[in-house]
Design a protein around this motif. Structure first.
Motif, PDB file in Angstrom:
ATOM      1  N   SER A   1       0.859  -1.199   0.000  1.00  0.00           N
ATOM      2  CA  SER A   1       0.000   0.000   0.000  1.00  0.00           C
ATOM      3  C   SER A   1       0.886   1.237   0.000  1.00  0.00           C
ATOM      4  O   SER A   1       2.105   1.142   0.227  1.00  0.00           O
ATOM      5  CB  SER A   1      -0.888   0.027   1.258  1.00  0.00           C
ATOM      6  N   GLY A   2       0.266   2.381  -0.197  1.00  0.00           N
ATOM      7  CA  GLY A   2       1.003   3.639  -0.085  1.00  0.00           C
ATOM      8  C   GLY A   2       1.452   3.878   1.353  1.00  0.00           C
ATOM      9  O   GLY A   2       2.531   4.427   1.599  1.00  0.00           O
ATOM     10  N   SER A   3       0.636   3.441   2.300  1.00  0.00           N
ATOM     11  CA  SER A   3       1.004   3.603   3.712  1.00  0.00           C
ATOM     12  C   SER A   3       2.256   2.785   4.026  1.00  0.00           C
ATOM     13  O   SER A   3       3.165   3.259   4.714  1.00  0.00           O
ATOM     14  CB  SER A   3      -0.145   3.129   4.616  1.00  0.00           C
ATOM     15  N   ASP A   4       2.310   1.558   3.502  1.00  0.00           N
ATOM     16  CA  ASP A   4       3.516   0.746   3.699  1.00  0.00           C
ATOM     17  C   ASP A   4       4.712   1.341   2.957  1.00  0.00           C
ATOM     18  O   ASP A   4       5.848   1.236   3.424  1.00  0.00           O
ATOM     19  CB  ASP A   4       3.284  -0.693   3.242  1.00  0.00           C
TER      20      ASP A   4
ATOM     21  N   GLU B   1       9.515  11.589  -1.231  1.00  0.00           N
ATOM     22  CA  GLU B   1       8.356  12.170  -1.932  1.00  0.00           C
ATOM     23  C   GLU B   1       7.111  11.348  -1.597  1.00  0.00           C
ATOM     24  O   GLU B   1       7.105  10.139  -1.864  1.00  0.00           O
ATOM     25  CB  GLU B   1       8.541  12.086  -3.439  1.00  0.00           C
ATOM     26  N   ASP B   2       6.077  11.966  -1.073  1.00  0.00           N
ATOM     27  CA  ASP B   2       4.792  11.288  -0.982  1.00  0.00           C
ATOM     28  C   ASP B   2       4.065  11.591  -2.295  1.00  0.00           C
ATOM     29  O   ASP B   2       3.406  12.626  -2.453  1.00  0.00           O
ATOM     30  CB  ASP B   2       3.986  11.763   0.235  1.00  0.00           C
ATOM     31  N   ALA B   3       4.260  10.654  -3.231  1.00  0.00           N
ATOM     32  CA  ALA B   3       3.693  10.811  -4.574  1.00  0.00           C
ATOM     33  C   ALA B   3       2.443   9.953  -4.732  1.00  0.00           C
ATOM     34  O   ALA B   3       2.046   9.624  -5.857  1.00  0.00           O
ATOM     35  CB  ALA B   3       4.740  10.440  -5.617  1.00  0.00           C
TER      36      ALA B   3
ATOM     37  N   PHE C   1       4.369   5.640  -3.688  1.00  0.00           N
ATOM     38  CA  PHE C   1       3.137   5.675  -4.490  1.00  0.00           C
ATOM     39  C   PHE C   1       2.066   4.778  -3.866  1.00  0.00           C
ATOM     40  O   PHE C   1       2.381   3.770  -3.238  1.00  0.00           O
ATOM     41  CB  PHE C   1       3.408   5.168  -5.910  1.00  0.00           C
ATOM     42  N   SER C   2       0.817   5.149  -4.110  1.00  0.00           N
ATOM     43  CA  SER C   2      -0.323   4.328  -3.700  1.00  0.00           C
ATOM     44  C   SER C   2      -1.110   3.936  -4.947  1.00  0.00           C
ATOM     45  O   SER C   2      -1.305   4.757  -5.847  1.00  0.00           O
ATOM     46  CB  SER C   2      -1.243   5.142  -2.789  1.00  0.00           C
ATOM     47  N   PHE C   3      -1.568   2.685  -4.967  1.00  0.00           N
ATOM     48  CA  PHE C   3      -2.473   2.251  -6.039  1.00  0.00           C
ATOM     49  C   PHE C   3      -3.837   1.887  -5.457  1.00  0.00           C
ATOM     50  O   PHE C   3      -4.515   0.969  -5.941  1.00  0.00           O
ATOM     51  CB  PHE C   3      -1.870   1.058  -6.806  1.00  0.00           C
TER      52      PHE C   3
HETATM   53  C1  LIG Z   1      -1.047  11.672   0.149  1.00  0.00           C
HETATM   54  C2  LIG Z   1      -1.243  10.227   0.486  1.00  0.00           C
HETATM   55  N1  LIG Z   1      -0.295   9.583   1.183  1.00  0.00           N
HETATM   56  C3  LIG Z   1      -0.410   8.285   1.489  1.00  0.00           C
HETATM   57  C4  LIG Z   1      -1.516   7.540   1.125  1.00  0.00           C
HETATM   58  C5  LIG Z   1      -1.643   6.126   1.574  1.00  0.00           C
HETATM   59  O1  LIG Z   1      -1.862   5.222   0.552  1.00  0.00           O
HETATM   60  P1  LIG Z   1      -2.702   3.884   0.803  1.00  0.00           P
HETATM   61  O2  LIG Z   1      -4.137   4.226   0.927  1.00  0.00           O
HETATM   62  O3  LIG Z   1      -2.404   3.056  -0.432  1.00  0.00           O
HETATM   63  O4  LIG Z   1      -2.166   3.223   2.026  1.00  0.00           O
HETATM   64  C6  LIG Z   1      -2.517   8.164   0.381  1.00  0.00           C
HETATM   65  C7  LIG Z   1      -3.689   7.397  -0.099  1.00  0.00           C
HETATM   66  O5  LIG Z   1      -4.766   7.408   0.178  1.00  0.00           O
HETATM   67  C8  LIG Z   1      -2.398   9.549   0.068  1.00  0.00           C
HETATM   68  O6  LIG Z   1      -3.354  10.187  -0.611  1.00  0.00           O
END
Ligand SMILES: Cc1ncc(COP(=O)(O)O)c(C=O)c1O
Length: 390
Positions: free
Chosen positions: A59-62, A163-165, A187-189
């Motif tokens: 995930s983007g969080s990970d 970068e939080d992309a 990145f988050s998908f």
């Molecule tokens: C700016 C930002 N950072 C981090 C995240 C986390 O991504 P994820 O939902 O895949 O864990 C998101 C997604 O929602 C986001 O918009």
């Protein structure tokens, strides 16, 4: 009319056969974790972002957590970021017991303000500088942060930039894609993103081979070579083959989709200008121009993950539009320094006035590649009606 803020049905209908064939391929192989789809996706996305290394993750969080852990952030550290972003940007910092040192946003772009960043770092004493371990600018709504200035300041203070992309795949700054502009890109998908999986998925990018090996190991329970020899205390943050297969099908359309998003953002800008609702020069709405359209900073490509206006009487407008069949969202209604889970950081109302003002004014309108001219016209027309200008 009924226009949701996001409609993924049309995208699925167009790609249904290809997507189902890709998923069937994975099912036939019965290889669900670490296989050819994930490897191919990593190669394709590394090339697209202009970096030598891309590592799929859960995930983007990970992705953010992997970046921070790999750069050695612990409970002794502070990480500089913005208070106006999705929870995970600061959540990842907090998960490590570290502290987020917030710096306010620049009101036109909603992104980290480089001047305030410089001021924050300059006023730190020696212990504060020692504690400060990394910097996370966010490319909010799909528009890159002011990366030249941020990288210059980061270099002065010897801070790695993450970068939080998550919202900005395909955006660029000075002709270079996000994900290639700092030490590590995240990145988050998540399904609603410009490139969305059928569940959770993410990616980290880097130009540094040593960091890439470490990021990969961390996402695989700390194993570098062999499954049962753990060199680090990592965790299971792997990308699975089904998500990778789905993402590879969708990735082939990403550039077309991003262009379609930009075209629809252009159209909204025109409609609001024509209706006398906005003035392109204004950052904030006022009595004369009750909405402010998104500012596009020079030297970069905004990929409009969201088309976000600032609106007078935002909550009343949102309610009115809902009654008229137009879906909207507020990203984000409460800045992170005011979230109860971060009370230990002692954030107070008034600490970050731009983030707080943005939280009161922003409204994301319907935007997706399949949005039709008639739908956009209807959205603009109903907004004009709300402000009694139709
Ligand atoms: C700016 C930002 N950072 C981090 C995240 C986390 O991504 P994820 O939902 O895949 O864990 C998101 C997604 O929602 C986001 O918009």
């Amino acid at each position: 009319m009924n226009i949701p803020q996001l409609d993924l049905q049309a995208q699925y209908a167009a790609l249904k056969d290809e997507l189902q064939a890709a998923m069937a391929r994975v099912c036939e192989s019965q290889r669900f974790i670490l296989g050819p789809e994930g490897e191919a996706l990593e190669r394709e996305l590394a090339e697209y972002c202009g970096v030598p290394h891309a590592i799929g993750c859960a995930s983007g969080s990970d992705a953010l957590l992997l970046a921070l852990v790999t750069l050695g952030v612990t409970h002794e550290h502070e990480v500089v970021t913005v208070p106006f972003t999705f929870f995970s940007t600061a959540g990842a910092i907090a998960r490590l017991g570290a502290r987020a040192a917030f710096v306010d946003i620049e009101p036109r772009t909603f992104n980290l303000d480089p001047e305030k960043l410089g001021a924050h770092l300059k006023k730190l004493d020696a212990a504060g500088r020692q504690r400060t371990r990394a910097l996370i600018p966010v490319h909010l709504y799909g528009q890159p942060a002011e990366m030249n200035a941020i990288n210059e300041i980061a270099a002065q203070f010897d801070l790695p930039v993450i970068e939080d992309a998550a919202q900005a795949i395909g955006a660029d700054y000075g002709g270079r894609r996000v994900g290639s502009l700092g030490r590590i890109g995240c990145f988050s998908f998540y399904p609603t993103k410009n490139l969305g999986a059928f569940g959770d998925a993410g990616l980290v990018t880097t130009t540094d081979a040593t960091l890439a090996d470490r990021l990969r190991a961390m996402s695989r329970l700390g194993c570098t070579h062999d499954k049962y020899h753990h060199d680090h205390v990592g965790w299971n943050a792997r990308l699975d083959e089904l998500q990778a297969a789905v993402l590879r099908v969708k990735f082939r359309h990403l550039e077309d989709w991003n262009r379609a998003r930009i075209a629809r953002a252009d159209r909204y800008d025109e409609l609001f200008l024509e209706a006398g609702l906005s003035d392109a020069q204004k950052t904030y709405p006022d009595e004369k121009h009750p909405i402010a359209v998104p500012y596009r900073a020079p030297n970069r490509r905004h990929v409009f993950h969201q088309y976000v206006i600032r609106a007078q009487a935002r909550d009343a407008l949102k309610g009115f539009l809902a009654e008229e069949g137009v879906g909207t969202e507020v990203y984000y209604p409460l800045p992170l320094h005011l979230q109860s889970c971060f009370h230990a950081w002692q954030g107070r109302e008034g600490d970050f006035p731009e983030a707080e003002r943005a939280a009161r004014e922003v409204l994301a309108l319907p935007l997706y590649p399949e949005l039709t001219p008639e739908q956009q016209h209807y959205v603009a027309h109903r907004i004009a009606a709300f402000y009694h200008r139709s």
